[in-house]
Design an enzyme around this catalytic site. Structure first.
Site, short mmCIF file in Angstrom:
data_model
loop_
_atom_site.label_atom_id
_atom_site.label_comp_id
_atom_site.label_asym_id
_atom_site.label_seq_id
_atom_site.Cartn_x
_atom_site.Cartn_y
_atom_site.Cartn_z
N SER A 133 0.80 -1.22 0.00
CA SER A 133 0.00 0.00 0.00
C SER A 133 0.84 1.27 0.00
O SER A 133 0.48 2.26 -0.65
CB SER A 133 -0.93 0.02 1.21
OG SER A 133 -1.71 -1.14 1.28
N HIS A 185 -0.08 4.14 4.80
CA HIS A 185 -0.60 4.78 3.58
C HIS A 185 -0.20 6.26 3.54
O HIS A 185 0.18 6.78 2.49
CB HIS A 185 -2.12 4.64 3.53
CG HIS A 185 -2.58 3.23 3.47
ND1 HIS A 185 -3.90 2.87 3.66
CD2 HIS A 185 -1.91 2.08 3.22
CE1 HIS A 185 -4.02 1.55 3.54
NE2 HIS A 185 -2.82 1.06 3.27
#
Length: 271
Positions: A133, A185
């Site tokens: 991610s 993230h």
């Protein structure tokens, strides 16, 4: 009608290879019953010298939903490989993917360190992050800055304006996959903006190969020192200065000793 899959793979060779690698690693993890604690990155394991986890955590997925989401987004972002005319392209993609993997992992550890030391939030000491991610969010951010008119396709069903995709996906992922690392993230987004705005630049083939060499060396030595894997051909022992390791490659009868005087300067900087 869209292009045949074969042609899309041909146009996105690096992306296709990464998707294949992540999928094979996921299959291996499922087959062997490997969990987060074996491959994931946490502040606690990093402090114990498990620097190799910066790499393994990026390419490992435990949840099939997480894998599908990341690979679907990565496939859409593979258009970066075709944008050589605006300074992107395959080489740029490979060079900065390597930077995104390493720098986003280090930034996550830095965030954990700040939250633990400044705010005494011990929870982040053992939070374990896995998944691609960080890199996906980094490339979303770079593409949003370089070509804001692009679209991000997810699962072939959802289309997001790339200019808002990083933060939309940050919220969307947190809802769909509650266990997903918000800080992970966010670190990808921060590193992505740093690259897109030119704060991090200058990568070429020379620096990419040099960096890859150091990554491999640090990966092997930290894996050996952490005791996670036993390399029978490699032995690390103390010399006059305990902070400097020597490396002895064992062979039948005789051995060779190679002094690595700069390794101790590199490893602490990983954390």
């Amino acid at each position: 009608m869209g292009k045949p899959l074969f042609f899309e793979i041909w146009e996105k060779p690096a992306t296709s290879c990464i998707i294949g690698i992540c999928s094979l690693i996921w299959f291996y993890i499922q087959k062997k019953g490997i969990g987060y604690s074996h491959v994931g990155l946490s502040y606690e394991t990093a402090m114990e010298g498990h620097h190799w986890r910066i790499i393994t955590s990026a390419f490992s997925h435990i949840s099939i939903i997480h894998l599908v989401f990341n690979m679907s987004a990565l496939w859409s972002l593979g258009t970066i490989e075709q944008l050589g005319h605006i300074g992107l392209g395959v080489e740029y993609y490979l060079h900065y993917t390597m930077l995104l993997v390493v720098l986003s992992g280090l930034l996550v550890l830095g965030m954990y360190h700040f939250l633990i030391q400044k705010f005494k939030i011990e929870y982040f000491r053992r939070v374990t992050a896995v998944g691609y991610s960080c890199v996906v969010f980094g490339w979303m951010t770079i593409l949003a800055t370089k070509q804001p008119s692009s679209k991000l396709e997810l699962f072939g069903l959802l289309s997001l304006p790339i200019s808002f995709a990083p933060f939309e996906s940050l919220i969307f992922t947190s809802i769909i996959v509650p266990q997903a690392s918000f800080l992970g993230h966010l670190s990808g987004i921060i590193v992505g903006y740093s690259i897109a705005w030119g704060l991090i630049h200058g990568m070429n083939n020379y620096w990419a190969v040099s960096m890859l060499g150091w990554i491999i060396l640090i990966f092997i030595f930290s894996l050996k020192k952490s005791g996670a894997y036993n390399f029978n051909f490699l032995e690390i022992e103390s010399v006059t200065d305990p902070s400097l390791p020597s490396v002895r490659f064992l062979s039948s009868g005789t051995g060779r000793t190679l002094q690595m005087s700069t390794l101790s300067d590199v490893i602490p900087n990983i954390v």
